[in-house]
Design a protein around this motif. Sequence first.
Motif, PDB file in Angstrom:
ATOM      1  N   ARG A  66      -9.557   3.463  14.302  1.00 17.89           N
ATOM      2  CA  ARG A  66      -9.574   4.849  14.804  1.00 17.89           C
ATOM      3  C   ARG A  66      -8.419   5.665  14.245  1.00 17.89           C
ATOM      4  NH1 ARG A  66     -10.826   3.812  20.786  1.00 17.89           N
ATOM      5  NH2 ARG A  66     -13.078   3.559  20.604  1.00 17.89           N
ATOM      6  N   ASN A  67      -7.267   5.029  14.151  1.00 22.06           N
ATOM      7  CA  ASN A  67      -6.070   5.787  13.786  1.00 22.06           C
ATOM      8  C   ASN A  67      -5.742   5.757  12.292  1.00 22.06           C
ATOM      9  OD1 ASN A  67      -4.764   6.783  16.473  1.00 22.06           O
ATOM     10  ND2 ASN A  67      -5.492   4.701  16.881  1.00 22.06           N
ATOM     11  N   LEU A  68      -6.229   4.731  11.618  1.00 16.81           N
ATOM     12  CA  LEU A  68      -6.094   4.640  10.167  1.00 16.81           C
ATOM     13  C   LEU A  68      -4.683   4.966   9.651  1.00 16.81           C
ATOM     14  CD1 LEU A  68      -9.564   6.040   9.056  1.00 16.81           C
ATOM     15  CD2 LEU A  68      -8.794   3.661   9.040  1.00 16.81           C
ATOM     16  N   ILE A  69      -3.730   4.198  10.119  1.00 22.35           N
ATOM     17  CA  ILE A  69      -2.364   4.328   9.599  1.00 22.35           C
ATOM     18  C   ILE A  69      -2.240   3.314   8.464  1.00 22.35           C
ATOM     19  CG2 ILE A  69       0.094   4.228  10.167  1.00 22.35           C
ATOM     20  CD1 ILE A  69      -0.725   4.747  13.095  1.00 22.35           C
ATOM     21  N   LEU A  70      -2.447   3.795   7.250  1.00 26.25           N
ATOM     22  CA  LEU A  70      -2.629   2.880   6.115  1.00 26.25           C
ATOM     23  C   LEU A  70      -1.407   2.796   5.214  1.00 26.25           C
ATOM     24  CD1 LEU A  70      -6.280   3.942   5.247  1.00 26.25           C
ATOM     25  CD2 LEU A  70      -5.508   2.196   6.863  1.00 26.25           C
ATOM     26  N   ARG A  71      -0.347   3.501   5.589  1.00 28.38           N
ATOM     27  CA  ARG A  71       0.908   3.406   4.846  1.00 28.38           C
ATOM     28  C   ARG A  71       2.016   3.897   5.757  1.00 28.38           C
ATOM     29  NH1 ARG A  71       2.590   7.848   0.759  1.00 28.38           N
ATOM     30  NH2 ARG A  71       4.425   7.487   2.049  1.00 28.38           N
ATOM     31  N   HIS A  72       3.252   3.618   5.323  1.00 25.59           N
ATOM     32  CA  HIS A  72       4.401   4.121   6.068  1.00 25.59           C
ATOM     33  C   HIS A  72       4.450   5.644   5.923  1.00 25.59           C
ATOM     34  CE1 HIS A  72       8.539   4.755   7.313  1.00 25.59           C
ATOM     35  NE2 HIS A  72       8.525   3.519   7.812  1.00 25.59           N
ATOM     36  N   PRO A  73       4.659   6.362   7.041  1.00 25.48           N
ATOM     37  CA  PRO A  73       4.636   7.824   6.929  1.00 25.48           C
ATOM     38  C   PRO A  73       5.766   8.367   6.066  1.00 25.48           C
ATOM     39  CG  PRO A  73       5.350   7.131   9.125  1.00 25.48           C
ATOM     40  CD  PRO A  73       4.880   5.906   8.413  1.00 25.48           C
ATOM     41  N   GLY A  74       6.856   7.611   5.899  1.00 18.63           N
ATOM     42  CA  GLY A  74       7.955   8.045   5.047  1.00 18.63           C
ATOM     43  C   GLY A  74       8.464   9.403   5.446  1.00 18.63           C
ATOM     44  N   SER A  75       8.727  10.231   4.447  1.00 19.15           N
ATOM     45  CA  SER A  75       9.308  11.539   4.738  1.00 19.15           C
ATOM     46  C   SER A  75       8.240  12.627   4.718  1.00 19.15           C
ATOM     47  CB  SER A  75      10.402  11.843   3.715  1.00 19.15           C
ATOM     48  OG  SER A  75       9.868  11.654   2.419  1.00 19.15           O
ATOM     49  N   GLU A  76       7.006  12.213   4.736  1.00 19.52           N
ATOM     50  CA  GLU A  76       5.884  13.164   4.624  1.00 19.52           C
ATOM     51  C   GLU A  76       5.971  14.322   5.607  1.00 19.52           C
ATOM     52  OE1 GLU A  76       2.128  11.279   5.168  1.00 19.52           O
ATOM     53  OE2 GLU A  76       1.751  11.095   3.017  1.00 19.52           O
ATOM     54  N   GLN A 131       0.838  -1.208   0.000  1.00 15.62           N
ATOM     55  CA  GLN A 131       0.000   0.000   0.000  1.00 15.62           C
ATOM     56  C   GLN A 131       0.874   1.259   0.000  1.00 15.62           C
ATOM     57  OE1 GLN A 131      -3.687  -1.998   2.571  1.00 15.62           O
ATOM     58  NE2 GLN A 131      -2.616  -0.276   3.444  1.00 15.62           N
ATOM     59  N   THR A 132       1.949   1.221   0.773  1.00 15.33           N
ATOM     60  CA  THR A 132       2.857   2.372   0.840  1.00 15.33           C
ATOM     61  C   THR A 132       3.478   2.652  -0.530  1.00 15.33           C
ATOM     62  OG1 THR A 132       3.377   1.845   3.142  1.00 15.33           O
ATOM     63  CG2 THR A 132       4.916   3.295   1.984  1.00 15.33           C
ATOM     64  N   MET A 133       3.939   1.601  -1.187  1.00 15.55           N
ATOM     65  CA  MET A 133       4.591   1.793  -2.483  1.00 15.55           C
ATOM     66  C   MET A 133       3.609   2.276  -3.547  1.00 15.55           C
ATOM     67  SD  MET A 133       7.525  -1.152  -2.697  1.00 15.55           S
ATOM     68  CE  MET A 133       6.773  -2.457  -1.776  1.00 15.55           C
ATOM     69  N   VAL A 134       2.407   1.716  -3.550  1.00 16.09           N
ATOM     70  CA  VAL A 134       1.411   2.158  -4.535  1.00 16.09           C
ATOM     71  C   VAL A 134       1.043   3.617  -4.271  1.00 16.09           C
ATOM     72  CG1 VAL A 134      -0.948   1.824  -5.384  1.00 16.09           C
ATOM     73  CG2 VAL A 134       0.505  -0.163  -4.922  1.00 16.09           C
ATOM     74  N   SER A 135       0.888   3.939  -3.007  1.00 17.93           N
ATOM     75  CA  SER A 135       0.575   5.309  -2.628  1.00 17.93           C
ATOM     76  C   SER A 135       1.650   6.270  -3.126  1.00 17.93           C
ATOM     77  CB  SER A 135       0.436   5.357  -1.093  1.00 17.93           C
ATOM     78  OG  SER A 135       0.515   6.673  -0.626  1.00 17.93           O
ATOM     79  N   GLU A 136       2.896   5.919  -2.927  1.00 16.98           N
ATOM     80  CA  GLU A 136       4.015   6.738  -3.409  1.00 16.98           C
ATOM     81  C   GLU A 136       4.029   6.803  -4.937  1.00 16.98           C
ATOM     82  OE1 GLU A 136       6.761   8.461  -2.157  1.00 16.98           O
ATOM     83  OE2 GLU A 136       5.637   8.533  -0.278  1.00 16.98           O
TER      84      GLU A 136
END
Lengths: 485, 477
Positions: free
Chosen positions: B467-477, A146-151
Amino acid sequence: MYVALCENSCNEHSRASQFCLGRQEAGCEDLDQLPNLGREQEMLESMGLQSMDDLFSDIPEEVRRTDPLPLRGPQSEEEIWADAQHLLGANVDLDSRPSFLAAGLARNFVPTMVPMLATRGEFLTSYTPYQPEVSQGMLQAMWEFQTMVSELVGLPVSNVSMYDASTAAAEAITCAVRVKGRKATQKGVVYVSQFVPPHRLSVIENYSQGGSIELRTLEHGEDGRINLEAAAAAAGACAVYVEQPNAFGNLDEGVMKLKEIIGENTALIVGVDAVSLGIVEAPGNYGADIVVGEGQPFGIGPTAGGPIYGLFACQKDYLRLMPGRIVGKTIDEDGKDAFTLTLSTREQHIRRHRATSNICSNETLIALMGAMHMSLLGPEGLERLALRVAAATETTKQAVCAIPGVELVNPDTPNFREFTVKLPRDAGEAIAHMDEEGVLGGLDLGEWWDSMSKCLLIGCDERTSQSDIDALTSALSSWIEEMSP
Amino acid sequence: MEEAADTVPPSLRRSSLPGWPRASEPELVRHYTWLSQRNFGIDTGFYPLGSCTMKHNPRINERIVQLPGIDRIHPLQPEHQIQGLLAIFYEMQEMLEICAGMDQVTLQPVAGAQGEFTAIRCIQEYHRSNGENHRDKVIVPDSAHGTNPASAAMCGYDIIEIPSAEDGRIDLDALRAAVGEDTAAMMITNPSTLGIFEPEIAEAAEIVHTAGGQMYYDGANFNAILGKTDPGRMGFDAVHYNLHKTFSQPHGGGGPGSGPIGVKSHLAEFLPSPLVDRQEVEDGGATGDGYRYFWKTPENTIGKVQQWHGNAGAVVRAWAFYRRYGRELELMSEHAVLNANYLRHQIMNPDSETLAGIEVMPVDGAPTDVVKHEFTLSMQPLKESTGVTGKDVAKRLLDYGYMSPTLYFPMIVPECLMIEPTETESREVLDKFADDFLAILAEDPELVSTAPHSTDVRRVDEVWAARNLILRHPGSE
């Protein structure tokens, strides 16, 4: 343990043989899939039953099958392998000759690591991770996916795959209608680009049967680009669906201006070539609300069209009405990091007929292969891959268009992966001729649109070599020369 | 060729590269191996997940789909280049037709739910072609899989859910009350999700047909009856098959699946395009079987539901599985049903007071009190006496090295566990599971209700996730 296993397998063979003596047909002594073969009777008796028939006595006689299935006899693994090699060996595979057929799929190269790891039994033979405590591996892998597709597409939310690009596009449309339906001034109306492949349009039409959706055509101009003036009519509709590149392989800057034209209340859905996003702007950066596409170039060969996987990513305001499974990060009872499926209340097993989609099985394992492939590429590797495809497309385009009698369609727009040429006569004839010379020359666009029977869609990829291109131009030239007086 | 690289003009170019880390092959091999070790599959241990038919996945299937004759094939290649693939498709169409008593099969739908959707679309077009657009209701029993009502709703149908009778079987009076001029179809699985064969299925079909509706068979539970009866005999007009259940396509952590459908001849003209047909040829044909294979388009096709020809790779795996059994597929169902009944018997007939903790849906009318491929247990009495829920028992099973049974489905059984052992488990595994299951019921309720204790993570907080919906790695956002 070893001894026990050994005894078990030795006994099994004799048990199986004994049991098979009682069966009418020979051959099932090779049946090695049933651990309890040969000891049915002892199991039945322990339950107080006499025969297998007792287990089926609840099926009324009037619907019971009494004759054996009229099918062939069982085969051993060895025989199946031989037949598979024989039958599949009768196919002409893409790697055995110069091939220029893409049409939405890529003749890619998949790193060896990918199938070897994805088919580890723990991944391969698991079900949907409904029990997160023993499924952290697949859940984390899908969260990384999901992270990669999002990126890749420039949007914050991705699900863990749809069936393919077409069902992803179709469900993006129904999703957008759910989200934008209330504010839309053109109720239920969705504009679909004129240059979407007809099989994809057909999938979209089937998925649009519920929910009072009206599909209209978004016109393109003579030059192949989207007619931006006509596109203004889509403002106030629920959604606009376009593809970048389009069915002819053309990249169109107009797609990047669409969101401004159609406005906030109309969803912009963009279908992409996933590899192109190594160099082409991510749709999330020019206002796309939903991005869909074919994931196949990452992770798996064309596989005769499936299993492949659809990408589906969207803005946050679509999250609660989107289709498909989503993985979220969370904590366990001890406060430790963990992953789990989340927002399941959208889904059919909970919401039944009010679900956002009927999708249950998806393409997780193929998405896992995609995640592995993308990880191995990294962003720079992705860029290099896209540049290679772009270079192959351009080189092939120049070489083919240098042939007298061949005319480039939409010459003023850049291409990615594919380009379209118009030939002096039917493209079907050209393909047949090239086939005789051992070249898979592309797709006869007459199969998609009657008006384009002279048009040939030529597809390239990172593996297109100069000798492939030479073979293509030579075969095409000889066809054109043959018909000249 | 590199000099031609910069053919995409700056205005279309990506402003910045996507941001995920690149890793080397050795790092990734270790990463994914580690992830795999934190994942439970059939290869890891017993997977009694009801209605999912988690049978062994033969490895030859995986070897076959790596052959270039399937992996490196484009679905739009000319027919003469893919005769071997078409031959396999034809064989599979024909085999599935025979097994279900249907007249025509399409292999295009790629999942069970898509098969349902496809068949209901065909039924919709059938009614439209008869000028019966007013049929806008689809009937489903309350024990049906959630995909049934969801698929029909996606076609635009209203859903009428009818209650099951007390024994979990179809309530014919409720069905009679539900059908009418507006009935488009009924969707039902048989055996039901309770593992019970519906003895009055032919009568149910009669009721629906008399009202002008069509009967749809959800083939999720086909593993129970193959070779013993078929949906055609029961009066069904359309059926889907789950190649990932009955025919051993691996479940892959949630997919891919494959959901071909079969229909009676009156629906065949509406099937998705294309189907495979064949014609005798003099020269033996490309595969040497005397036929030339070709695609054909049904006369009034609904078009496409997947963009190509379905999950061909799954079809090829299922073909290899079918070839293993051939006409002995009946043996597969016999053993699936044998194992289900045996396990149920081991759990339900212990010389132990723990039996008080379990309730099983009654099965009457059958001379030998049998279920088909799966059975349900209610943990309601256990919950009342100790506070331990079905979910607690399911989580405790993970500690013992088992996958949990299907939990809280069907919804008509309180605190339900649905168990399907499949034909590929040995008697020893079933005995051990029954022992462990009963041992859990006798354990300290506190221990069970706080399970699991020995898994990679403890009980996961699903509410926190939502509740928190962390659906991807936050990365460098």
